[in-house]
Scaffold this motif. Structure first.
Motif, mmCIF file in Angstrom:
data_model
loop_
_atom_site.group_PDB
_atom_site.id
_atom_site.type_symbol
_atom_site.label_atom_id
_atom_site.label_comp_id
_atom_site.label_asym_id
_atom_site.label_seq_id
_atom_site.Cartn_x
_atom_site.Cartn_y
_atom_site.Cartn_z
ATOM 1 N N THR A 26 -7.176 3.120 5.194
ATOM 2 C CA THR A 26 -6.928 3.349 6.617
ATOM 3 C C THR A 26 -8.055 4.150 7.236
ATOM 4 O O THR A 26 -8.548 3.819 8.317
ATOM 5 C CB THR A 26 -5.587 4.094 6.801
ATOM 6 O OG1 THR A 26 -4.562 3.368 6.138
ATOM 7 C CG2 THR A 26 -5.241 4.244 8.255
ATOM 8 N N SER A 29 -11.265 1.996 7.472
ATOM 9 C CA SER A 29 -11.259 0.959 8.498
ATOM 10 C C SER A 29 -11.478 1.541 9.894
ATOM 11 O O SER A 29 -12.007 0.859 10.769
ATOM 12 C CB SER A 29 -9.966 0.153 8.445
ATOM 13 O OG SER A 29 -8.853 0.993 8.496
ATOM 14 N N LYS A 77 -2.824 3.215 17.301
ATOM 15 C CA LYS A 77 -1.438 2.819 17.021
ATOM 16 C C LYS A 77 -0.776 2.242 18.263
ATOM 17 O O LYS A 77 -0.032 1.264 18.178
ATOM 18 C CB LYS A 77 -0.647 4.023 16.506
ATOM 19 C CG LYS A 77 0.783 3.711 16.136
ATOM 20 C CD LYS A 77 1.488 4.946 15.641
ATOM 21 C CE LYS A 77 2.947 4.654 15.352
ATOM 22 N NZ LYS A 77 3.665 5.861 14.909
ATOM 23 N N LYS A 81 -2.287 -1.775 16.894
ATOM 24 C CA LYS A 81 -1.632 -1.496 15.622
ATOM 25 C C LYS A 81 -1.658 -2.697 14.675
ATOM 26 O O LYS A 81 -2.002 -2.558 13.499
ATOM 27 C CB LYS A 81 -0.188 -1.076 15.877
ATOM 28 C CG LYS A 81 0.566 -0.717 14.622
ATOM 29 C CD LYS A 81 1.970 -0.275 14.946
ATOM 30 C CE LYS A 81 2.707 0.095 13.674
ATOM 31 N NZ LYS A 81 4.063 0.559 13.962
ATOM 32 N N LEU A 82 -1.307 -3.884 15.153
ATOM 33 C CA LEU A 82 -1.238 -5.056 14.298
ATOM 34 C C LEU A 82 -2.612 -5.414 13.713
ATOM 35 O O LEU A 82 -2.748 -5.614 12.502
ATOM 36 C CB LEU A 82 -0.684 -6.248 15.081
ATOM 37 C CG LEU A 82 -0.579 -7.558 14.322
ATOM 38 C CD1 LEU A 82 0.421 -7.420 13.185
ATOM 39 C CD2 LEU A 82 -0.181 -8.676 15.256
ATOM 40 N N ASN A 85 -3.711 -2.696 11.186
ATOM 41 C CA ASN A 85 -3.001 -2.780 9.905
ATOM 42 C C ASN A 85 -3.490 -3.952 9.062
ATOM 43 O O ASN A 85 -3.601 -3.833 7.839
ATOM 44 C CB ASN A 85 -1.495 -2.884 10.134
ATOM 45 C CG ASN A 85 -0.883 -1.569 10.552
ATOM 46 O OD1 ASN A 85 -1.467 -0.510 10.334
ATOM 47 N ND2 ASN A 85 0.283 -1.619 11.169
ATOM 48 N N GLN A 86 -3.795 -5.074 9.704
ATOM 49 C CA GLN A 86 -4.324 -6.219 8.962
ATOM 50 C C GLN A 86 -5.676 -5.878 8.343
ATOM 51 O O GLN A 86 -5.946 -6.204 7.182
ATOM 52 C CB GLN A 86 -4.459 -7.436 9.878
ATOM 53 C CG GLN A 86 -3.142 -8.078 10.229
ATOM 54 C CD GLN A 86 -3.316 -9.216 11.221
ATOM 55 O OE1 GLN A 86 -4.351 -9.347 11.871
ATOM 56 N NE2 GLN A 86 -2.285 -10.032 11.343
ATOM 57 N N ALA A 88 -6.952 -2.813 7.666
ATOM 58 C CA ALA A 88 -6.802 -1.789 6.629
ATOM 59 C C ALA A 88 -6.182 -2.381 5.367
ATOM 60 O O ALA A 88 -6.589 -2.041 4.247
ATOM 61 C CB ALA A 88 -5.957 -0.636 7.154
ATOM 62 N N ASN A 89 -5.216 -3.283 5.524
ATOM 63 C CA ASN A 89 -4.592 -3.927 4.369
ATOM 64 C C ASN A 89 -5.601 -4.805 3.636
ATOM 65 O O ASN A 89 -5.608 -4.855 2.403
ATOM 66 C CB ASN A 89 -3.385 -4.750 4.816
ATOM 67 C CG ASN A 89 -2.554 -5.218 3.652
ATOM 68 O OD1 ASN A 89 -2.476 -4.549 2.637
ATOM 69 N ND2 ASN A 89 -1.933 -6.380 3.797
ATOM 70 N N ASP A 92 -7.827 -2.602 1.623
ATOM 71 C CA ASP A 92 -7.095 -2.038 0.497
ATOM 72 C C ASP A 92 -6.894 -3.060 -0.620
ATOM 73 O O ASP A 92 -7.043 -2.739 -1.798
ATOM 74 C CB ASP A 92 -5.744 -1.524 0.984
ATOM 75 C CG ASP A 92 -5.025 -0.695 -0.057
ATOM 76 O OD1 ASP A 92 -5.702 -0.091 -0.907
ATOM 77 O OD2 ASP A 92 -3.785 -0.647 -0.008
#
Length: 179
Positions: A26, A29, A77, A81-82, A85-86, A88-89, A92
């Protein structure tokens, strides 16, 4: 490091601040945006640390750096946010060492969202390597006197002036290169 009773350590209440409890992926990114958004506050904190050589004197500026980072993550956020999160995921899960090269498509989607909704563009390659001059309103610290002010004379006498040496008998070692 030994701490004596003369050293004043800050109270826990002075150190209490909201922290950024986020994962490595997180933070990686959002790192370029955090670095650019909080650049002036972070430079002020680093200048304070290096000038005063004591992190205790820079606690309040450090709190401002943390608050700036939290503010940016709240904006991300609320607006992206979406996409975030994509991205950062992907960082990861795509590799074991958090490399960016497999996540360029999700990075482009996140960068577009940041540009459109928050008017923040990703800093260019080498942005953080450029030299900058930071202007501050803090007064410059007074330089400390060196405890060794009365200089001790150098016990080694200087070398006497030598006579010029005659040329070497067999020439120099690179005799085949000269004509």
């Amino acid at each position: 490091m030994v701490v004596t009773k003369d050293v004043k350590l800050p109270e826990f209440s002075e150190l209490n601040v909201d922290e950024c409890n986020i994962s490595t992926a997180t933070l990686m990114s959002a790192a370029p945006y955090v670095g650019k958004h909080c650049e002036s506050v972070n430079n002020e904190f680093m200048l304070c640390r290096y000038e005063l050589n004591d992190p205790r004197a820079c606690i309040e500026i450090g709190k401002k750096v943390t608050a700036c980072t939290l503010q940016l993550f709240r904006q991300i956020k609320d607006n992206c946010k979406l996409e975030f999160n994509q991205y950062a995921n992907c960082i990861d899960k795509s590799s074991g060492n958090y490399t960016y090269n497999n996540c360029r498509k999700t990075q482009a989607v996140f960068d577009t969202c940041m540009d459109q909704k928050l008017c923040m563009q990703r800093p260019g390659f080498g942005y953080f390597c450029r030299a900058r001059i930071h202007q501050t309103s803090r007064p410059a610290p007074t330089p400390e006197k060196c405890p060794c002010e009365p200089r001790v004379p150098d016990p080694t006498p200087s070398l006497p002036d030598c006579k010029p040496r005659p040329p070497s008998r067999f020439g120099n070692r690179l005799f085949w290169t000269t004509e």
